[in-house]
Scaffold this active site. Structure first.
Site, PDB file in Angstrom:
ATOM      1  N   SER A  42       0.815  -1.196   0.000  1.00 59.92           N
ATOM      2  CA  SER A  42       0.000   0.000   0.000  1.00 59.92           C
ATOM      3  C   SER A  42       0.866   1.270   0.000  1.00 59.92           C
ATOM      4  CB  SER A  42      -0.973  -0.036   1.195  1.00 59.92           C
ATOM      5  OG  SER A  42      -1.996   0.910   1.049  1.00 59.92           O
ATOM      6  N   ASP A 158      -5.716  -3.242  -2.762  1.00 59.86           N
ATOM      7  CA  ASP A 158      -4.704  -2.927  -1.753  1.00 59.86           C
ATOM      8  C   ASP A 158      -4.036  -4.160  -1.132  1.00 59.86           C
ATOM      9  OD1 ASP A 158      -3.737  -2.024   1.058  1.00 59.86           O
ATOM     10  OD2 ASP A 158      -4.202  -0.153   0.030  1.00 59.86           O
TER      11      ASP A 158
END
Length: 309
Positions: A42, A158
Site C-alpha cells: 500500500s 490494496d
C-alpha cells in the site's frame, strides 16, 4: 572475510501514516544503513518506489507542502461510484514526485517488490516485474478510495488486506536481516474525534440540494471528510459516520493481520512509529509523520548495532 549481510526493508500499509516511511529511510541512510532490498504494501509501496527511483527527497518536499485544501483536491467522486481518489491527478503526482511512468522494476538498482490482493481469488500477489508505477497503483488501491487496477490480466486491490508488512517478500528476495515498519501498532480504537452537534448541523445544511441524489450525498460526505478531517468536538456519544467506520474497520483488519503474519515470520527489527493521532486520510500531517519515522529509527539504534555489525 565475512559475508555482507543483505538488509531488507519491509514498508507497511497505513494510508496517511505512511509518510513516516520517508523519515525511516532518511534516518537509516543517516546512520549509514542502506537497505539492499525494498518491499512495500500500500502506502509503503509508494514511498519505497520513490526511494528506489531516487526521488525520496523530492517526495518529502512535496509532502511537507501539503495542507488540507491540497489534500482535498485529490478526492472526488465519479458517477460509477468506483472510488473517491481522482485517479488521473494521482497518476500525475506519481509521475512527478515518485517514479516515472515508464520505469521498469527490472531496471532498478535494487530488488523491489510490491504486494497487492487479487480481487477475484483473494490471493496475495507479489509484483516483482513490469512498470513500477503500475505495481504501486495496484498495491495502494484501497477499496472505497481507489478503483481496482487491472494488472497482468487480474483485478488487483490494496496489498494491506493480505500482507500489511511484507516481511515474507523481503525474505523471498534474499534478505538476511529484515527491518519491518509497522504503522498500525497503536491505532485500534484511538482515531475517533467526534464532532459537536452544532458542527454536524452546519455540515448537514451546507450546500444541501433540495433533492440530493446518491452521488450528491456521497460527494458532500467526501468533501466534508477531506476538508474538515477529524474536527474536535465535545459530544462523544455521536455515532461515527460512514468514512470513520470504514477507517476503523481497515485499522482493525490490518492490525490483526499484521500480528498474525509477524508471529509466523518475525522480522529481526520492528519499527513502530507512534502515529495513532494521525487519521487515515490526514495526508497533510506529513511533517509530523516523517519526524516520528526518524524517531522510531533512533529508538532502535542498539538493535541495528546487534544485527548489522
Amino acid at each position: 572475510m565475512s559475508k555482507k549481510v543483505k538488509v531488507g526493508l519491509a514498508l507497511g500499509s497505513g494510508a496517511a501514516r505512511g509518510w513516516a516511511h520517508i523519515g525511516v529511510i532518511q534516518q537509516l541512510l543517516a546512520l549509514d544503513i542502506e537497505p539492499d532490498i525494498i518491499c512495500g504494501s500500500s502506502i509503503g509501496s509508494l514511498v519505497g518506489a520513490a526511494y528506489v527511483a531516487g526521488n525520496i527527497n523530492k517526495l518529502e518536499e512535496w509532502v511537507s507542502q501539503l495542507d488540507k485544501l491540497k489534500t482535498a483536491r485529490y478526492f472526488t467522486i465519479n458517477r460509477s461510484l468506483s472510488g473517491f481518489v481522482n485517479k488521473e491527478r494521482f497518476r500525475h503526482f506519481l509521475d512527478e514526485y515518485v517514479v516515472s511512468a515508464d520505469l521498469m522494476i527490472e531496471k532498478l538498482d535494487k530488488p523491489f517488490a510490491t504486494v497487492a490482493t487479487d480481487l477475484n481469488t483473494g490471493r496475495e500477489i507479489w509484483n516483482m516485474k513490469g512498470k513500477v508505477m503500475e505495481s504501486v497503483m495496484s498495491s495502494i488501491s484501497l477499496p472505497g478510495l481507489f478503483p481496482a487496477i487491472k494488472h497482468d490480466d487480474r483485478w488487483l486491490i490494496d496489498g494491506g488486506l493480505v500482507n500489511p508488512v511484507p516481511v515474507s517478500v523481503c525474505r523471498a528476495l534474499g534478505a538476511d536481516v529484515v527491518i519491518a515498519v509497522n504503522l498500525n501498532s497503536d491505532i485500534v480504537g484511538k482515531h475517533f474525534r467526534a464532532e459537536s452537534p452544532e458542527k454536524l448541523k452546519e455540515k448537514e445544511n451546507k450546500n444541501k440540494p433540495d433533492n440530493p441524489s446518491l452521488t450528491d450525498r456521497f460527494t458532500t460526505m467526501v468533501a466534508d471528510y477531506t476538508v474538515n478531517l477529524f474536527n474536535n468536538g465535545d459530544d462523544k456519544d455521536e455515532a461515527p459516520d460512514l468514512m470513520e467506520a470504514i477507517a476503523a474497520s481497515i485499522n482493525i483488519t490490518q492490525d490483526r493481520i499484521t500480528r498474525s503474519r509477524m508471529a509466523g515470520d518475525p522480522p529481526e527489527i520492528i519499527l513502530s512509529p507512534r502515529l495513532s493521532h494521525i487519521g487515515i486520510l490526514e495526508f497533510y500531517r506529513g511533517t509530523e509523520a516523517i519526524e516520528e519515522g526518524k524517531a522510531s529509527v533512533d529508538r532502535h539504534k542498539r538493535d541495528f548495532d546487534y544485527f548489522l555489525n
